[in-house]
Every structure is written in C-alpha cells, then in structure tokens.
Design an enzyme around this catalytic site. Structure first.
Site, PDB file in Angstrom:
ATOM      1  N   CYS B  79       0.841  -1.204   0.000  1.00  0.00           N
ATOM      2  CA  CYS B  79       0.000   0.000   0.000  1.00  0.00           C
ATOM      3  C   CYS B  79       0.878   1.257   0.000  1.00  0.00           C
ATOM      4  O   CYS B  79       1.652   1.464  -0.914  1.00  0.00           O
ATOM      5  CB  CYS B  79      -0.987  -0.031   1.159  1.00  0.00           C
ATOM      6  SG  CYS B  79      -2.341   1.143   0.919  1.00  0.00           S
ATOM      7  N   HIS B 168      -4.027  -4.531  -0.591  1.00  0.00           N
ATOM      8  CA  HIS B 168      -3.721  -5.163   0.695  1.00  0.00           C
ATOM      9  C   HIS B 168      -3.812  -6.681   0.569  1.00  0.00           C
ATOM     10  O   HIS B 168      -4.899  -7.237   0.703  1.00  0.00           O
ATOM     11  CB  HIS B 168      -4.714  -4.675   1.760  1.00  0.00           C
ATOM     12  CG  HIS B 168      -4.460  -3.270   2.174  1.00  0.00           C
ATOM     13  ND1 HIS B 168      -3.524  -2.948   3.135  1.00  0.00           N
ATOM     14  CD2 HIS B 168      -4.970  -2.100   1.741  1.00  0.00           C
ATOM     15  CE1 HIS B 168      -3.483  -1.637   3.279  1.00  0.00           C
ATOM     16  NE2 HIS B 168      -4.353  -1.093   2.446  1.00  0.00           N
ATOM     17  N   GLU B 170      -2.993  -8.805   2.625  1.00  0.00           N
ATOM     18  CA  GLU B 170      -3.414  -9.355   3.926  1.00  0.00           C
ATOM     19  C   GLU B 170      -4.920  -9.231   4.129  1.00  0.00           C
ATOM     20  O   GLU B 170      -5.455  -9.745   5.106  1.00  0.00           O
ATOM     21  CB  GLU B 170      -2.630  -8.685   5.057  1.00  0.00           C
ATOM     22  CG  GLU B 170      -3.084  -7.289   5.472  1.00  0.00           C
ATOM     23  CD  GLU B 170      -2.635  -6.154   4.542  1.00  0.00           C
ATOM     24  OE1 GLU B 170      -2.142  -6.428   3.433  1.00  0.00           O
ATOM     25  OE2 GLU B 170      -2.802  -4.978   4.936  1.00  0.00           O
TER      26      GLU B 170
END
Lengths: 255, 195
Positions: B79, B168, B170
């Site tokens: 990011c 992202h 994650e």
C-alpha cells in the site's frame, strides 16, 4: 473493474453471534470465527460485526472476538456499535478491525469524525446513518433508531463526507426487517451528493432487491436473508452477475 | 523464514503480521537495524500520507540502511509502503521517496476517489484496494495492473529484490494470502541461492 460488494452483517452479543443463524454445517452456530469463515468461503467481500452487548464488559469481549476472527479470516472487517471515543477506535483497530462504524458518536460529536480520519485514515472510518422517512423528509436517527434528530440525511451525508468519512452505511428504518426491498430513493439522493462509497442496508428480501440497490450504490449489507438461509452470498452474486453487475467470485483455494 | 516488518508508526501492522503468520512466517515488528539485518526479508507496511510517512521513516534514521538492505534481501512494500519505494510523490508537497524503483507517485484522475474495494489483477483474480494515489512507472517494472474508471493502476511492481503491492494482500482473502505465499517461496529460493 471495481466490483460491487456483498457484506454479511453479524450481531454479536457477549462474544457470540446471535439472531436466528441457521447453519447446519457449522459445528457451533454461535461462534463468530466459524461463521466468519463460512461467509468468507461463500464469497463475502467484507464482514460487519455489530456489538449489541449492553454490559460494561462488552469492550474486552468484542476485542477478543475481533482478534480471534482476524487471525483466521483475511477480508476487511468492520466493527460497529457502542463506540464512544478515539481510544475505543484505536483498540478495535489494534485488535484486527480494518474499519469502525460510527453512528451516535458521529452525530453527537461530528468533530470526532475529522479527528478519527486524521489519526487513523479515512479508509477506516465508516459513518452509519439510520434514516427514516417522515413528514416528507429523510431524518437521521441515533441510539439504534430510538432517538430522532433534526438532521436531514442528505445534509448530514454531505457533512460527514467533508469531515473525512471513508464510507457511508445507510440503513432505512422504514424498510428494515420488512424484506420488501431497499429504499432506493434515499440511496439515489445520497449518491448524487457524495463521492465516497455507499453501503445500502435494510429491506433486502431476495437477490433481486440486492440488484436494485447495487445498480445505484457500491455495496449491500445483508443479514436475515443470509442467516435464515433464504439465499447465499454466492447465489446473490450470480443473480447480480446476470444483471451485468461486476462481482467478485472466490476461485483460488489454497492447498 | 523470518520477516522484519518495519515499525515507523504509519498504520496498522498487526493484520500484516497475522497474515504472514498464517502462511508460516516468523514475524518481528521492529525499527532496530540489527533485528532487520538478521531477518530473511523486509516488509514495509503503511497507511496514510506520503510526506508524513517519509518524515516518520527519517525519524527512525533507517533510510540509508533500508536502501542498502533492499539490494541484499527481498523487500516488500504494501500500500503506502509500495508507494514509498519510488523516487518521489506529489501528495501534499513534493516529497522524495526511497528511490528503489524508478517512477513517481501521483494522484489518480478518477472522479470518484479513493479507489476502494475489490478489483481484478493477475489471472482475473480480485484483490482489495484502498488508495487515491498511484505509481507512474515504466511498464518493465509492472507485474500486474488493475483498471479503475479508465485509468491503469499498477498493482504489483518489481525491480530486482524489491516488490511492491498497491493493494492489501493481507485483506484479499485466500488469493491475497496465496500472493504472500508466492513471495515467501521466492524469498526462500533467494535464501537457498545465497548460501
């Protein structure tokens, strides 16, 4: 192409998911982690956890729920309900929430929206607006729909967007629980005045209702029709796709 | 495999940590040069604004060290951490970045920003984005891109040992984890070749 989002909403009370969840395939039907995993696997794009515990120990319990879910489910998690301060927001984000949803707090101290956006980033501040159409206008309600304010929904939406809110979660109190469709009028009015994403909530009775909402806004929050197994996330997405709405499908399985 | 997640006060590092742990990495969140040196790979996270992030990184005193590390071991920016890999950004005031990949970071032209939500990249899989600025760089560094309101958004960039992900991973479900897994496997190959 950016996809429209389907977001299951789970009510959490004292660490357990409540309200008519009927999943026979789960070992424990109240366990937040199991339910979150189930929805993740069926294609949910995000999850909203609404803390409806009234007790004072609620904070720690909710933090435990969020952190347990965040270890197993890797999609955005939003937590709302009873958030009273920047410290509450900070603890939830540390526990693993990606966004928090503010409602009463935002109305009572609008400057906190700005402070929260500056400190944590707009991307994690969702402002929830409960709206009710009466006397010819859409008014904003607080305290879980119990308290009427003098705020007009359209004006309030413009204000919170200017204060740095990252998304709006709009619940129609007139439609909520009726299962005869979202209030498309207010969604359309809000779409015209703000550029931030809008999540529609309240009134979905079937996948066609979701289609109607997603033709106007970015995301749809779903509760009873999923929990009661009237339909599934995947099914709703297929219906949306058949109406040419861009949707995300989960295809990659790890090991 | 041990990953040093750089702690410089910009955004939530815990979800990155949880995702790395879920794919079997040992994670240390640190701004200590010795711990970073000991790690097999470095991850630069970040949420927020570019100028503040560079300022916070400067305050750690780590910048020259990280620039050297990026030539020695795998380095992943996520990011805002991906944007910091480039030469400079026009966000707020013009600010110099780490200069690890040639290019600049500029505000996207789309009418509706931020670009938030799931968008497709590689193999038509979707990942979760939240950003208003994007990298402007040569095609040779772009591994995967998304398209948003007619604009091309570099999603995965790479030069040598340095990788950046604008989205992202994650928070991008199983596919996001599988991308981190691929990165982990590449790091493990790198470790084997080095020894």
């Amino acid at each position: 192409m950016l996809k429209r989002r389907i977001i299951p909403c789970l009510d959490v009370k004292e660490g357990r998911v409540v309200k008519g969840i009927e999943f026979v395939q789960l070992r424990d039907i109240g366990d937040p982690v199991e339910i979150a995993k189930y929805y993740d696997e069926s294609g949910a794009d995000e999850l909203v956890f609404l803390d409806i515990t009234a007790s004072t120990e609620r904070r720690q319990t909710m933090l435990d729920v969020v952190s347990a879910v965040a270890r197993k489910v890797f999609i955005p998690l939003t937590v709302g309900g009873g958030i009273r301060s920047l410290e509450d927001i900070s603890s939830l984000l540390k526990a693993g929430a990606d966004k928090v949803s503010l409602n009463t707090l935002a109305v009572e101290s609008p400057s906190l929206i700005r402070e929260a956006a500056d400190r944590f980033g707009s991307q994690c501040i969702v402002v929830a607006i409960d709206v009710k159409f009466e006397d010819g206008a859409y008014y904003v309600y607080t305290y879980g729909g119990k308290q009427k304010t003098e705020l007009l929904a359209v004006e309030w939406a413009k204000q919170v967007a200017a204060l740095g809110a990252g998304e709006l979660l709009v619940t129609s109190m007139n439609q909520d629980g009726k299962q005869n469709g979202y209030d498309l009028t207010i969604l359309e009015q809000l779409r015209e005045v703000v550029d931030i994403p809008i999540i529609a909530s309240g009134g979905a009775g079937n996948a066609e209702h979701v289609v109607e909402a997603l033709e106007k806004v970015d995301a749809a929050l779903l509760a009873s029709i999923l929990h009661d197994r009237k339909t599934t996330v995947e099914e709703v997405k297929h219906v949306c796709t058949s109406h040419n709405l861009p949707m995300r499908f989960v295809s990659t399985k790890m090991n | 495999m041990k990953v040093a997640v750089i702690d410089y006060g910009m955004g939530n590092v815990f979800n990155v940590e949880r995702a790395l742990q879920a794919i079997g990495c040992y994670v240390v969140i640190t701004n200590d040069a010795r711990q970073i040196e000991e790690a097999d790979a470095i991850l630069l996270p970040g949420v927020g604004a570019f100028p503040q992030a560079m300022q916070s990184l400067e305050q750690t005193g780590l910048i020259p060290f990280l620039q050297r590390m990026a030539t020695e071991k795998p380095f992943l920016g996520i990011c805002l951490g991906m944007q910091l890999l480039f030469d400079s950004s026009t966000e707020g005031m013009p600010t110099k970045g780490l200069g690890l990949i040639p290019g600049t970071v500029e505000r996207m032209r789309a009418k509706r920003l931020p670009h938030v939500g799931w968008n497709s990249i590689l193999r038509d899989e979707d990942v979760y984005f939240v950003h208003s600025y994007h990298a402007v760089t040569d095609d040779e560094y772009i591994v995967a891109a998304a398209e948003y309101m007619g604009e091309k958004v570099p999603a995965i960039v790479q030069k040598g040992l340095v990788t950046g992900m604008q989205f992202h991973p994650e928070k991008s479900g199983t596919f996001g984890l599988s991308l981190l897994q691929e990165w982990k496997e590449a790091v493990e190959r790198e470790i084997t070749t080095r020894h």
